[in-house]
Scaffold this active site. Structure first.
Site, PDB file in Angstrom:
ATOM      1  CE  LYS A  86      -3.772   2.257   0.431  1.00  0.00           C
ATOM      2  NZ  LYS A  86      -3.411   3.073  -0.845  1.00  0.00           N
ATOM      3  CD  GLN A 114       3.208   4.790   2.283  1.00  0.00           C
ATOM      4  OE1 GLN A 114       3.890   5.702   1.522  1.00  0.00           O
ATOM      5  NE2 GLN A 114       2.317   5.079   2.807  1.00  0.00           N
ATOM      6  CE  LYS A 148       4.135   7.591   5.448  1.00  0.00           C
ATOM      7  NZ  LYS A 148       3.881   8.519   4.429  1.00  0.00           N
ATOM      8  CE  LYS A 164       4.643   7.479  -2.319  1.00  0.00           C
ATOM      9  NZ  LYS A 164       4.086   8.143  -1.051  1.00  0.00           N
ATOM     10  N   GLY A 215      -2.681   8.442  -4.349  1.00  0.00           N
ATOM     11  CA  GLY A 215      -2.010   9.760  -4.461  1.00  0.00           C
ATOM     12  C   GLY A 215      -0.831  10.038  -3.839  1.00  0.00           C
ATOM     13  CG  ASP A 216       3.372  11.101  -2.752  1.00  0.00           C
ATOM     14  OD1 ASP A 216       3.323  10.690  -1.722  1.00  0.00           O
ATOM     15  OD2 ASP A 216       4.230  11.827  -3.300  1.00  0.00           O
ATOM     16  CB  THR A 218      -2.224  13.752   4.515  1.00  0.00           C
ATOM     17  OG1 THR A 218      -2.480  12.513   3.546  1.00  0.00           O
ATOM     18  CG2 THR A 218      -0.818  13.402   4.988  1.00  0.00           C
ATOM     19  CG  ASN A 252      -4.392  16.047  -0.327  1.00  0.00           C
ATOM     20  OD1 ASN A 252      -3.935  15.481   0.454  1.00  0.00           O
ATOM     21  ND2 ASN A 252      -5.647  16.416  -0.574  1.00  0.00           N
ATOM     22  CB  SER A 271      -5.653   4.696   1.958  1.00  0.00           C
ATOM     23  OG  SER A 271      -5.315   6.085   0.916  1.00  0.00           O
TER      24      SER A 271
HETATM   25  P1  NDP Z   1       0.385  17.843  -4.247  1.00  0.00           P
HETATM   26  O1  NDP Z   1       0.982  17.658  -5.511  1.00  0.00           O
HETATM   27  O2  NDP Z   1      -0.833  18.063  -3.786  1.00  0.00           O
HETATM   28  O3  NDP Z   1       1.348  19.303  -3.668  1.00  0.00           O
HETATM   29  C1  NDP Z   1       2.569  19.404  -3.602  1.00  0.00           C
HETATM   30  C2  NDP Z   1       3.159  20.807  -3.277  1.00  0.00           C
HETATM   31  O4  NDP Z   1       4.626  20.616  -2.532  1.00  0.00           O
HETATM   32  C3  NDP Z   1       2.809  21.529  -3.885  1.00  0.00           C
HETATM   33  O5  NDP Z   1       2.610  22.793  -3.562  1.00  0.00           O
HETATM   34  C4  NDP Z   1       4.120  21.536  -4.800  1.00  0.00           C
HETATM   35  O6  NDP Z   1       4.427  22.937  -5.371  1.00  0.00           O
HETATM   36  C5  NDP Z   1       5.216  21.467  -3.491  1.00  0.00           C
HETATM   37  N1  NDP Z   1       6.516  20.909  -4.246  1.00  0.00           N
HETATM   38  C6  NDP Z   1       6.182  19.615  -4.860  1.00  0.00           C
HETATM   39  N2  NDP Z   1       7.722  19.263  -5.062  1.00  0.00           N
HETATM   40  C7  NDP Z   1       8.533  20.488  -4.820  1.00  0.00           C
HETATM   41  C8  NDP Z   1       9.928  20.480  -4.686  1.00  0.00           C
HETATM   42  N3  NDP Z   1      10.648  19.959  -5.410  1.00  0.00           N
HETATM   43  N4  NDP Z   1      10.194  22.013  -4.358  1.00  0.00           N
HETATM   44  C9  NDP Z   1       9.536  22.745  -3.787  1.00  0.00           C
HETATM   45  N5  NDP Z   1       8.051  22.450  -3.454  1.00  0.00           N
HETATM   46  C10 NDP Z   1       7.649  21.339  -4.069  1.00  0.00           C
HETATM   47  O7  NDP Z   1       1.127  16.517  -3.286  1.00  0.00           O
HETATM   48  P2  NDP Z   1       0.854  16.533  -1.501  1.00  0.00           P
HETATM   49  O8  NDP Z   1       0.470  17.475  -1.023  1.00  0.00           O
HETATM   50  O9  NDP Z   1      -0.136  15.138  -1.644  1.00  0.00           O
HETATM   51  O10 NDP Z   1       2.259  15.787  -1.090  1.00  0.00           O
HETATM   52  C11 NDP Z   1       2.994  16.612  -0.463  1.00  0.00           C
HETATM   53  C12 NDP Z   1       3.878  15.806   0.535  1.00  0.00           C
HETATM   54  O11 NDP Z   1       3.325  14.970   1.534  1.00  0.00           O
HETATM   55  C13 NDP Z   1       4.934  14.821  -0.166  1.00  0.00           C
HETATM   56  O12 NDP Z   1       5.823  14.762   0.448  1.00  0.00           O
HETATM   57  C14 NDP Z   1       3.979  13.526  -0.244  1.00  0.00           C
HETATM   58  O13 NDP Z   1       4.850  12.368  -0.338  1.00  0.00           O
HETATM   59  C15 NDP Z   1       3.572  13.768   1.360  1.00  0.00           C
HETATM   60  N6  NDP Z   1       2.440  12.831   1.571  1.00  0.00           N
HETATM   61  C16 NDP Z   1       1.318  12.848   1.030  1.00  0.00           C
HETATM   62  C17 NDP Z   1      -0.009  12.084   1.312  1.00  0.00           C
HETATM   63  C18 NDP Z   1      -1.200  12.291   0.624  1.00  0.00           C
HETATM   64  O14 NDP Z   1      -1.936  11.392   0.811  1.00  0.00           O
HETATM   65  N7  NDP Z   1      -1.322  13.104  -0.414  1.00  0.00           N
HETATM   66  C19 NDP Z   1       0.091  11.534   2.310  1.00  0.00           C
HETATM   67  C20 NDP Z   1       1.383  11.380   3.354  1.00  0.00           C
HETATM   68  C21 NDP Z   1       2.483  12.265   2.775  1.00  0.00           C
HETATM   69  P3  NDP Z   1       4.552  23.104  -6.913  1.00  0.00           P
HETATM   70  O15 NDP Z   1       3.023  22.982  -7.397  1.00  0.00           O
HETATM   71  O16 NDP Z   1       5.197  24.387  -7.230  1.00  0.00           O
HETATM   72  O17 NDP Z   1       5.011  21.889  -7.452  1.00  0.00           O
HETATM   73  O1  2IT Z   2       3.099   9.061   1.493  1.00  0.00           O
HETATM   74  C1  2IT Z   2       1.731   8.720   1.731  1.00  0.00           C
HETATM   75  O2  2IT Z   2       1.630   7.883   2.759  1.00  0.00           O
HETATM   76  C2  2IT Z   2       0.950   8.741   0.730  1.00  0.00           C
HETATM   77  N1  2IT Z   2       1.084   9.396  -0.136  1.00  0.00           N
HETATM   78  C3  2IT Z   2      -0.552   8.051   1.037  1.00  0.00           C
HETATM   79  C4  2IT Z   2      -0.450   6.765   0.836  1.00  0.00           C
HETATM   80  C5  2IT Z   2      -1.906   5.962   0.688  1.00  0.00           C
HETATM   81  O3  2IT Z   2      -1.851   4.635   0.047  1.00  0.00           O
HETATM   82  O4  2IT Z   2      -2.963   6.488   0.893  1.00  0.00           O
END
Ligand code: NDP
Ligand code: 2IT
Length: 447
Positions: A92, A113, A116, A128, A167-168, A211, A242, A379
């Site tokens: 997952k 992961q 976690k 992943k 997603g991520d 998250t 997100n 999830s």
């Molecule tokens: P999104 O794509 O929704 O948003 C990503 C954000 O981070 C955007 O604002 C983006 O800016 C910025 N960003 C991405 N890459 C870079 C970079 N190289 N330098 C600076 N800013 C950057 O992703 P999420 O919000 O889903 O994910 C954010 C973080 O949270 C990641 O590390 C992800 O692995 C982690 N995460 C996500 C989960 C989920 O359920 N979605 C769960 C647990 C962890 P820009 O638009 O300019 O690229």
């Molecule tokens: O980093 C993370 O934990 C995620 N992007 C969410 C993974 C998931 O399966 O919901």
């Protein structure tokens, strides 16, 4: 063999076997360093080669993703799925679409992961995936054609009881919708094979918020232990995707003020607080840059330097963008400005040097694999509802999420205390997650 010697040997092996993958090395190193007290108490894990097996993915899949852009040109991207560890349940983990994606990034995320997912207390293994495809600036038609091509290979490797992607970065509701449509078309199956689905076709209420909300529930527990609350606190949040948006929503609900948010180009700042409706409209609906928020709010200041966000004076910092976005220099600035807590929404956002700064200065520090586990936990709640053919209400899912985050905080702080590093939640999270996975691996023999 002394446990320290063993860790060095494993680290050497990881570096040699996975050349050119510094983020994967960083993630493994951080975990191995913290596991010494657990290994000393459990020599049977060493004998059974648990650590040697834990750092080697069960399976790594790399595939070609050809698609046709709006100009009729053929484009080729690379797709990945790393099925890292299935000791406690089906693989997952999310999928990341970003031009920087390579095998090393997917391995670092997959490795994190495993632990976690173990901390959630739910039956899910670690995996992943993703692609170096960049959804930014692409039309909906291009994103759809890419997702269909990506799934045309990926569907062979996943399944509701096998491997369940989500997603991520760069993969949100739109991408999950296109991926799900193609999976269903190819297999004829209507099941919970992906999470983060839309509410009209099997998604769960609260998954979008999970998250970010979960991060803040964890933060609340950490503050509570120091007799503090979020009310009246000033918060800086990096990112505006997100995780960042829903972390901001929850801290605002709890009476704190979010004074800055960013994207990879820069950050907006207003000491009176950021209006989240504008951020949501700009980022979620219009898919524009964060600087566009200034046109609705002329009082906002915009700085073209995303790192600069850490120089703002705040009580709490929530890095919610990407790996290694908060380095030693930024950590020193936060500390000098009186920060009291850091909670990680992104995966591995603080460099090892930054973490040391927080620990040396007794700053409350919530490590990603504990504090951002609310997304994957919800999830699993989505998968449960799919299997049961039912829908829980927003409040029901939110209450379960809150319980899970509280339990993760308790397990993490208890493990830190039991293994002689009280208050060190980073070590506590690694040890508590590891013990679950290691015990399951022991029971299942050498597989
Ligand atoms: P999104 O794509 O929704 O948003 C990503 C954000 O981070 C955007 O604002 C983006 O800016 C910025 N960003 C991405 N890459 C870079 C970079 N190289 N330098 C600076 N800013 C950057 O992703 P999420 O919000 O889903 O994910 C954010 C973080 O949270 C990641 O590390 C992800 O692995 C982690 N995460 C996500 C989960 C989920 O359920 N979605 C769960 C647990 C962890 P820009 O638009 O300019 O690229
Ligand atoms: O980093 C993370 O934990 C995620 N992007 C969410 C993974 C998931 O399966 O919901």
């Amino acid at each position: 063999m002394e446990s320290q010697e063993l860790m060095t040997e494993i680290m050497e092996q990881v570096t040699k076997r996975n050349p050119g993958e510094p983020l994967f090395h960083q993630a493994v190193q951080e975990v191995l360093e913290s596991l010494e007290p657990a290994i000393e108490k459990h020599p049977e894990f060493v004998e059974a080669g648990i650590l040697n097996r834990l750092v080697e993915p069960e399976r790594q899949i790399i595939f070609r993703v050809p698609w046709v852009d709006d100009q009729g040109q053929v484009q080729v991207n690379r797709g990945f799925r790393v099925q890292f560890n299935s000791a406690i349940g089906p693989y997952k983990g999310g999928m990341r679409f970003h031009p920087s994606v390579n095998l090393g990034i997917i391995k670092f995320l997959g490795f994190e992961q495993i632990l976690k997912n173990a901390l959630t207390g739910l039956p899910i293994g670690g995996g992943k995936g993703g692609s170096d495809f960049d959804p930014k600036g692409k039309s909906n038609g291009e994103v759809m054609r890419f997702c269909q091509s990506f799934m045309t290979e990926l569907y062979r490797h996943i399944g509701a009881d096998v491997d369940v992607p989500a997603g991520d970065i760069g993969v949100g509701a739109r991408e999950i919708g296109y991926l799900y449509g193609q999976y269903k078309r190819l297999t004829g199956l209507y099941n919970g094979v992906l999470t983060g689905k839309g509410l009209t076709y099997g998604g769960s209420l609260t998954r979008t918020e999970a998250t970010g909300y979960g991060l803040v529930y964890f933060l609340e527990e950490m503050l509570k232990a120091k007799r503090q609350t979020l009310a009246g606190k000033t918060v800086v949040i990096s990112g505006s995707g997100n995780v960042a948006i829903y972390a901001a929503e929850k801290v605002q609900q709890l009476g704190a003020t979010v004074v800055a948010m960013s994207d990879s180009n820069g950050y907006i700042y207003d000491p009176r607080g950021i209006d989240l409706d504008t951020v949501k409209q700009t980022k979620e609906i219009e898919r524009k840059r964060i600087r566009s928020c200034v046109s609705c709010h002329p009082s906002y200041q915009y700085f073209e330097d995303s790192q600069g966000i850490w120089s703002i004076k705040c009580d709490i910092a929530l890095p919610c963008a990407t790996q290694n976005e908060l380095d030693e220099e930024s950590a020193l600035k936060l500390v000098a400005n009186g920060v009291i807590a850091i909670a990680e929404g992104a995966n591995m956002p603080s460099t090892p040097e930054a973490i040391k700064v927080f620990q040396d200065n007794n700053i409350l520090y919530a490590p990603a694999k504990a504090s951002n586990a609310g997304g994957v936990a919800t999830s699993l709640l989505e998968m449960s509802q799919n299997s049961m053919r039912c829908n829980w209400t927003f409040d029901e899912v939110d209450a379960k999420l809150k319980d899970i985050m509280t339990s993760i905080y308790q397990q993490t702080s208890r493990a830190a205390w039991e293994y002689g590093c009280e208050g060190n939640l980073a070590k506590g999270a690694n040890i508590a997650g590891f013990l679950k996975v290691a015990n399951a691996m022991m029971a299942q023999g050498v597989v």
